[in-house]
Design an enzyme around this catalytic site. Structure first.
Site, PDB file in Angstrom:
ATOM      1  N   ARG A   1       1.008  -1.360   0.090  1.00 50.45           N
ATOM      2  CA  ARG A   1      -0.049  -0.196   0.155  1.00 50.45           C
ATOM      3  C   ARG A   1       0.846   1.353  -0.016  1.00 50.45           C
ATOM      4  O   ARG A   1       1.945   1.402   0.546  1.00 50.45           O
ATOM      5  CB  ARG A   1      -1.004   0.005   1.445  1.00 50.45           C
TER       6      ARG A   1
ATOM      7  N   GLU B   1      -3.661   7.497  -3.944  1.00 50.90           N
ATOM      8  CA  GLU B   1      -4.345   7.182  -5.301  1.00 50.90           C
ATOM      9  C   GLU B   1      -5.929   7.571  -5.461  1.00 50.90           C
ATOM     10  O   GLU B   1      -6.374   8.062  -4.627  1.00 50.90           O
ATOM     11  CB  GLU B   1      -4.358   5.514  -5.286  1.00 50.90           C
TER      12      GLU B   1
ATOM     13  N   HIS C   1      -1.827   0.558  -9.872  1.00 56.60           N
ATOM     14  CA  HIS C   1      -2.270  -0.542  -8.937  1.00 56.60           C
ATOM     15  C   HIS C   1      -2.707  -1.943  -9.847  1.00 56.60           C
ATOM     16  O   HIS C   1      -3.937  -2.057  -9.718  1.00 56.60           O
ATOM     17  CB  HIS C   1      -3.361  -0.027  -8.091  1.00 56.60           C
TER      18      HIS C   1
END
Length: 334
Positions: free
Chosen positions: A246, A275, A293
């Site tokens: 993450r 993000e 991602h």
């Protein structure tokens, strides 16, 4: 119970592949869906048509129209809700503490993501070590092999893995094929037979010894910004950073500074702190490989994940308990 005499299962978000498996749950539960709308609308429905929901299946994409499952959402769920089954390995978008306070069990999908995410990690590691991104940039500018300096081979390098869980172990297994030495750090050392040949070291030794550092740990209160400016100062000059975990486990601004100072040679990143926003210093750096991602963005893995989360839902409905409880509710994290 609903009029059918069955408890209800609620799908928040959408499934891409496991539609038959979702419909098959109708044998055990009345199926309800919430595939779009607003947070306010969802909260209102919690007081009306969601009153008999026992298990919620929550997909990652639902956050884009109704936000995360924070304390506000959790506190307004009907009293009938006993289980929240999150579609993903990372579950920072669910307030586990609020769920625990209400007696709601939370599950995630840890194992189904291991192969695909580790594959992306290896791709990013090789690309960052070999400087492939600079070649890609130059070709897009119609420059053949211009400004592409000699890079580094993985053989003989030390790969440090921060978080030797399922993904980290799979990363280690793949990295052994490149004759890399593998060290790792967890809060608790693993039994030797479970460590995929990796050597346990202290956190500071991991930073000091690694030629490549792969971040493979979940995001929680303990791990947010676990890699920041003080940690970069302890690393080998010329280290390569790979992050498929993450974004917020690393201070992005500190990474940009470490790249500019030459502490970090290159980085391969699939995740970002805010993000879909990406730090301009990363976008402008041709030595950094960036992916939006894509760790689990394969048809096979998405299907495995959806089947796994629906199995969690079925267990909640039928057996009144969840497999794959999040670590906080297993007592692994305080």
């Amino acid at each position: 119970m609903t009029l059918s005499g069955k408890p209800a299962a609620l799908l928040v978000g959408t499934l891409k592949h496991a539609h038959k498996e979702w419909e098959a749950l109708g044998k055990y539960a009345e199926l309800k869906t919430y595939s779009d709308g607003t947070r306010e609308d969802f909260l209102a429905k919690c007081k009306t048509e969601f009153q008999n929901v026992k298990a919620i299946c929550r997909t990652y994409n639902s956050k884009f129209y109704m936000g995360i499952f924070d304390k506000e959402i959790i506190d307004n769920l009907p009293p009938s809700v006993k289980f929240i089954c999150h579609l993903g390995a990372g579950y920072e978008t669910v307030d586990v503490a609020a769920c625990t306070a209400r007696g709601i069990q939370v599950s995630h999908v840890p194992k189904a993501v291991d192969d695909a995410t580790a594959d992306v990690g290896i791709f990013l590691m090789l690309g960052a070590l070999r400087g492939f991104n600079q070649g890609i940039f130059e070709l897009h500018k119609n420059n053949w092999n211009a400004n592409c300096k000699p890079s580094h081979d993985p053989e003989g390098k030390t790969l440090g893995i921060l978080g030797l869980g399922g993904i980290g172990k799979t990363m280690a297994k793949r990295a052994r094929a490149f004759d890399m030495k593998i060290v790792y750090h967890n809060r608790t050392p693993l039994p030797e037979e479970e460590a995929e040949g990796a050597e346990f070291v202290s956190f500071d030794d991991l930073l000091a010894k690694s030629d490549v550092l792969s971040l493979n740990l979940p995001l929680n209160a303990h791990t947010r910004h676990i890699i920041g400016k003080p940690e970069f100062q302890k690393m080998k000059r010329g280290i390569v950073i790979v992050n498929t975990a993450r974004g917020a486990v690393m201070d992005e601004a500190a990474l940009v500074e470490a790249l500019d100072e030459g502490i970090v040679y290159s980085a391969g990143l699939d995740v970002f702190e805010e993000e879909p926003k990406i730090h301009p210093g990363l976008l402008e750096n041709e030595k950094v490989i960036l992916l939006p991602h894509l760790g689990t963005n394969s048809l096979e893995t998405q299907y495995k994940m959806e089947c796994a989360v629906l199995m969690n839902v079925k267990n909640g409905i039928v057996n009144d308990s969840l497999p794959n409880l999040v670590p906080e509710q297993r007592g692994d994290i305080e």
